[in-house]
Design an enzyme around this catalytic site. Structure first.
Site, PDB file in Angstrom:
ATOM      1  N   TYR A  89       0.844  -1.201   0.000  1.00  0.00           N
ATOM      2  CA  TYR A  89       0.000   0.000   0.000  1.00  0.00           C
ATOM      3  C   TYR A  89       0.881   1.253   0.000  1.00  0.00           C
ATOM      4  O   TYR A  89       0.711   2.148  -0.840  1.00  0.00           O
ATOM      5  CB  TYR A  89      -0.918  -0.009   1.229  1.00  0.00           C
ATOM      6  CG  TYR A  89      -1.776   1.221   1.372  1.00  0.00           C
ATOM      7  CD1 TYR A  89      -3.078   1.254   0.891  1.00  0.00           C
ATOM      8  CD2 TYR A  89      -1.286   2.370   1.989  1.00  0.00           C
ATOM      9  CE1 TYR A  89      -3.872   2.384   1.011  1.00  0.00           C
ATOM     10  CE2 TYR A  89      -2.066   3.511   2.113  1.00  0.00           C
ATOM     11  CZ  TYR A  89      -3.349   3.510   1.625  1.00  0.00           C
ATOM     12  OH  TYR A  89      -4.116   4.637   1.751  1.00  0.00           O
ATOM     13  N   ASP A 113      -0.428   6.882  10.938  1.00  0.00           N
ATOM     14  CA  ASP A 113       0.137   5.564  11.260  1.00  0.00           C
ATOM     15  C   ASP A 113       1.653   5.546  11.118  1.00  0.00           C
ATOM     16  O   ASP A 113       2.317   4.612  11.578  1.00  0.00           O
ATOM     17  CB  ASP A 113      -0.483   4.474  10.376  1.00  0.00           C
ATOM     18  CG  ASP A 113      -0.393   4.804   8.893  1.00  0.00           C
ATOM     19  OD1 ASP A 113       0.734   4.839   8.365  1.00  0.00           O
ATOM     20  OD2 ASP A 113      -1.448   5.020   8.263  1.00  0.00           O
ATOM     21  N   GLU A 132      -0.667  15.895  11.050  1.00  0.00           N
ATOM     22  CA  GLU A 132      -1.596  14.879  11.543  1.00  0.00           C
ATOM     23  C   GLU A 132      -2.379  15.443  12.716  1.00  0.00           C
ATOM     24  O   GLU A 132      -1.804  16.006  13.657  1.00  0.00           O
ATOM     25  CB  GLU A 132      -0.829  13.625  11.970  1.00  0.00           C
ATOM     26  CG  GLU A 132      -1.627  12.622  12.777  1.00  0.00           C
ATOM     27  CD  GLU A 132      -2.849  12.069  12.056  1.00  0.00           C
ATOM     28  OE1 GLU A 132      -3.911  11.937  12.705  1.00  0.00           O
ATOM     29  OE2 GLU A 132      -2.747  11.781  10.841  1.00  0.00           O
ATOM     30  N   ASP A 167      -4.699  20.655  12.604  1.00  0.00           N
ATOM     31  CA  ASP A 167      -5.540  20.638  11.414  1.00  0.00           C
ATOM     32  C   ASP A 167      -4.691  20.956  10.188  1.00  0.00           C
ATOM     33  O   ASP A 167      -4.124  22.046  10.075  1.00  0.00           O
ATOM     34  CB  ASP A 167      -6.655  21.672  11.590  1.00  0.00           C
ATOM     35  CG  ASP A 167      -7.654  21.677  10.445  1.00  0.00           C
ATOM     36  OD1 ASP A 167      -7.320  21.189   9.346  1.00  0.00           O
ATOM     37  OD2 ASP A 167      -8.775  22.180  10.652  1.00  0.00           O
ATOM     38  N   ASP A 188      -2.755  11.731   2.445  1.00  0.00           N
ATOM     39  CA  ASP A 188      -2.961  10.449   3.129  1.00  0.00           C
ATOM     40  C   ASP A 188      -4.075  10.629   4.153  1.00  0.00           C
ATOM     41  O   ASP A 188      -3.899  10.408   5.351  1.00  0.00           O
ATOM     42  CB  ASP A 188      -1.659   9.989   3.793  1.00  0.00           C
ATOM     43  CG  ASP A 188      -1.692   8.505   4.147  1.00  0.00           C
ATOM     44  OD1 ASP A 188      -2.637   7.816   3.727  1.00  0.00           O
ATOM     45  OD2 ASP A 188      -0.774   8.049   4.846  1.00  0.00           O
TER      46      ASP A 188
END
Length: 274
Positions: A89, A113, A132, A167, A188
């Site tokens: 991925y 992640d 993130e 944000d 992502d």
């Protein structure tokens, strides 16, 4: 008490038919929910045997489940996101072996992640900034998904990269105001919504991300993102129509990969200025 397979064999003999097929029963009410859906809403049964971690952040429900074949797997709001089995991925998203990241400035939108950041740093970029919003996701993945993220989530800032918790839209606005530009921007974030029309909060968010991302992209830069399952033809077409509406105009290519934890083929986009 007869098993389902025994009943199936009896019915096959009684009706002299070779068309019957044993269908294992759906297990309901268990401690662990082992059923999820594919992008086109087929039911998938996973060999999950343990809830490794579960929490709720201000933004979403976070779970890490253990699968006998896939390893630890991240679920956000009960949707599978990435597993220890899913290097393909990340490599397809970043077009490993095709794109040259050495010495490049890179911005990751989302990516909590840590997998994309971890793999990009192996390519010797000049600097990577990751935006993130969910600190709890990063803490969970750092502890339970180090197979895919290494130790990059241990620190928030090094000479190679910076992780900004907040944000991404607000920080993109700041980058625009500061005139900051990147060679690559990775989206992502959320998958393409499964809807019949490009309306609603998620589609609005996607358009906002487009608008701001291309303003921080260098003229020869690329915007790379994941789409959805390759069987979601209508939704992928809607996404491409949104790309076609962008000004300045853009062009795009796509790549595909079968993602083990999704149990289906996934589509990825590479977008540049036309």
């Amino acid at each position: 008490m007869k098993t389902m397979r025994t009943v199936e064999l009896i019915l096959r003999q009684k009706f002299d038919s070779d068309r019957s097929k044993y269908l294992p029963p759906i297990k309901r009410g268990g401690y662990i929910d082992i059923y999820m859906t594919s992008s086109d809403e087929r039911i998938i049964e996973y060999d999950i045997d343990q809830v490794v971690y579960e929490a709720r952040s201000p933004f979403q429900k976070i779970q890490i489940m253990h699968s006998k074949t896939l390893g630890n797997m991240l679920l956000l709001d009960e949707l599978q996101n990435i597993a220890e089995s899913d290097l393909i991925y990340t490599e397809t998203l970043m077009c490993r072996g095709v794109e040259n990241y050495e010495g490049k400035e890179i911005c990751i939108l989302g990516g909590g992640d840590g997998a994309l950041l971890y793999e990009l740093l192996k390519e010797n970029p000049k600097h990577v900034v990751m935006l993130e919003i969910d600190e709890i996701v990063m803490q969970a993945c750092n502890k339970y998904l180090s197979v895919i993220c290494g130790d990059v989530l241990e620190k928030r800032k090094t000479d190679q990269y910076e992780i900004i918790v907040g944000d991404c839209v607000e920080y993109l606005k700041k980058f625009i105001a500061d005139g900051r530009k990147f060679d690559y921007v990775f989206g992502d974030l959320t998958d393409i919504p499964i809807t019949d029309a490009p309306v609603g909060e998620t589609w609005d968010f996607i358009r906002t991300i487009f608008e701001h991302s291309f303003k921080v992209l260098k003229p020869d830069g690329k915007y790379l993102t994941h789409g959805n399952g390759s069987t979601c033809k209508v939704q992928l077409r809607l996404f491409e129509e949104q790309l076609d509406l962008l000004r300045p105009k853009v062009k795009y290519t796509t790549t595909k990969a079968f993602v083990p934890s999704f149990m289906e083929e996934w589509l990825f986009y590479q977008v540049t200025f036309a």
